[in-house]
Design a protein around this motif. Structure first.
Motif, short mmCIF file in Angstrom:
data_model
loop_
_atom_site.label_atom_id
_atom_site.label_comp_id
_atom_site.label_asym_id
_atom_site.label_seq_id
_atom_site.Cartn_x
_atom_site.Cartn_y
_atom_site.Cartn_z
N GLN A 289 0.82 -1.30 -0.02
CA GLN A 289 0.06 -0.11 0.13
C GLN A 289 0.92 1.07 -0.04
O GLN A 289 1.73 1.34 0.76
CB GLN A 289 -0.80 0.04 1.20
N VAL A 290 0.80 2.04 -0.92
CA VAL A 290 1.54 3.59 -1.06
C VAL A 290 0.65 4.42 -0.56
O VAL A 290 -0.50 4.77 -0.89
CB VAL A 290 1.85 3.58 -2.88
N LEU A 291 1.41 5.34 0.56
CA LEU A 291 0.55 6.37 0.96
C LEU A 291 1.17 7.75 0.84
O LEU A 291 2.66 7.71 0.95
CB LEU A 291 0.47 6.07 2.64
N VAL A 292 0.49 8.75 0.40
CA VAL A 292 1.24 10.16 0.65
C VAL A 292 0.57 11.14 1.16
O VAL A 292 -0.66 11.09 1.27
CB VAL A 292 0.95 10.81 -0.96
N ASP A 293 1.31 11.68 2.47
CA ASP A 293 0.44 12.26 3.43
C ASP A 293 -0.41 11.50 4.12
O ASP A 293 -1.62 11.91 4.41
CB ASP A 293 -0.12 13.87 2.73
N ASP A 294 -0.24 10.27 4.49
CA ASP A 294 -0.99 9.21 5.21
C ASP A 294 -2.42 8.92 4.37
O ASP A 294 -3.18 8.42 4.84
CB ASP A 294 -1.38 9.92 6.40
N VAL A 295 -2.42 9.20 3.14
CA VAL A 295 -3.48 8.85 2.21
C VAL A 295 -3.10 7.82 1.41
O VAL A 295 -2.08 7.95 0.63
CB VAL A 295 -4.27 9.94 1.40
N ALA A 296 -3.77 6.73 1.18
CA ALA A 296 -3.27 5.60 0.21
C ALA A 296 -3.55 6.03 -1.25
O ALA A 296 -4.86 6.64 -1.34
CB ALA A 296 -4.04 4.23 0.39
#
Length: 318
Positions: A289-296
């Motif tokens: 799972q890839v997250l950016v700013d804690d959003v997947a």
């Protein structure tokens, strides 16, 4: 990528000591997709003109047993597949038998197997290891000609006592001089072959102690191929981690900066997919799972979905 034959054999020996037919005339619709159906797929290999093994995914019949599937794959890999992709095995190579005992798969070839090009020997060995271990229940592979099990390849490359994917694929020598004090890592790149883009795995030697997942991820993100024909989208995009990764029940959560995102806030296709494929090479990683700013994030925007290694189908052809 191409090195002299002697370097290829040396790389194979060092690694061992330490331890689909051509795309048809229709364009490939996707480089990688997630298989959400129960369709049967299997993987074969071809060589390009630079001696790079190209994995190709092809459909199979659910009712066919493993031996029949392997015989079909070997037959396809023994013929020229079309412009730009060449056979791995010599002409008329046949798989006469495939026997699985205690997770060891013995592949029994006919005499024509011995007629492959000498400079392709390491690639032939790699292809066999990866070909056989794609099947459930296979932990290692043995190579036999008739009743004789090979201990070395005909031109001198040693065959490990345990032949599996740890041998690597598309092996290179790198600047790492202390091979006994280095680890192998397999990273996916993109490569153009006759105006088509393929995802290509390459095993390289890196400094030891990359058992730490974050060190491994950073090594992938910073990797610049020694081969000008292989491109590393993650390095080109200069993607960086923003926090430590987390492993929860075989799901690896990776925190990246917004360089992984396109303008529409979806993940950049090649950077995202090469990362997923590379991370799924790690032991015990079943989903990423890839997250950016804690959003997947995925190729389809912001969502909570993780990507399963078992669902990945790349370089698919009809």
């Amino acid at each position: 990528m191409r090195k002299q034959q002697a370097l290829g054999i040396l790389a194979a020996a060092a690694l061992l000591a330490g331890g689909f037919f051509f795309i048809n005339r229709q364009e490939t619709k996707e480089t990688l997709r997630v298989n959400s159906t129960s369709s049967c797929m299997m993987q074969m290999y071809a060589l390009d003109e630079q001696d790079t093994l190209i994995p190709l995914s092809i459909p199979c019949e659910e009712k066919d047993h493993m031996k029949k599937r392997l015989q079909q794959l070997v037959a396809k890999m023994s013929k020229k597949q079309g412009e730009g992709l060449l056979p791995v095995f010599a002409k008329d190579t046949k798989l006469e038998d495939a026997v699985l005992v205690d997770q060891t798969l013995t592949l029994q070839f006919n005499e024509a197997f011995l007629n492959y090009e000498k400079e392709h020997e390491l690639r032939v060995l790699e292809a066999i290891a990866w070909l056989g271990t794609q099947f459930e229940g296979v932990a290692q592979v043995q190579i036999a000609i008739g009743d004789d099990t090979l201990q070395t390849m005909p031109n001198g490359t040693p065959i490990p006592a345990v032949l599996n994917r740890k041998i690597g694929i598309n092996n290179f020598l790198t600047s790492t001089s202390a091979l006994h004090d280095s680890d192998a890592m397999t990273v996916f790149y993109t490569k153009e072959v006759m105006d088509k883009t393929f995802y290509v795995p390459k095993t390289k030697r890196v400094s030891a102690n990359l058992s730490d997942v974050d060190a491994y991820i950073d090594a992938i993100l910073a990797d610049v191929s020694v081969n000008s024909s292989l491109k590393q989208p993650l390095a080109q995009e200069k993607v960086k981690t923003t926090a430590a990764s987390v492993m929860r029940e075989n799901v690896l959560q990776v925190h990246l900066d917004n360089r992984i995102l396109a303008e529409d806030q979806t993940a950049k296709k090649q950077a995202y997919e090469t990362l997923i494929l590379s991370l799924c090479m790690l032991d015990h990683v079943e989903q990423v799972q890839v997250l950016v700013d804690d959003v997947a994030v995925t190729l389809h925007g912001m969502n909570d979905r993780s990507c399963s290694a078992a669902e990945l189908i790349y370089n698919e052809i009809e």
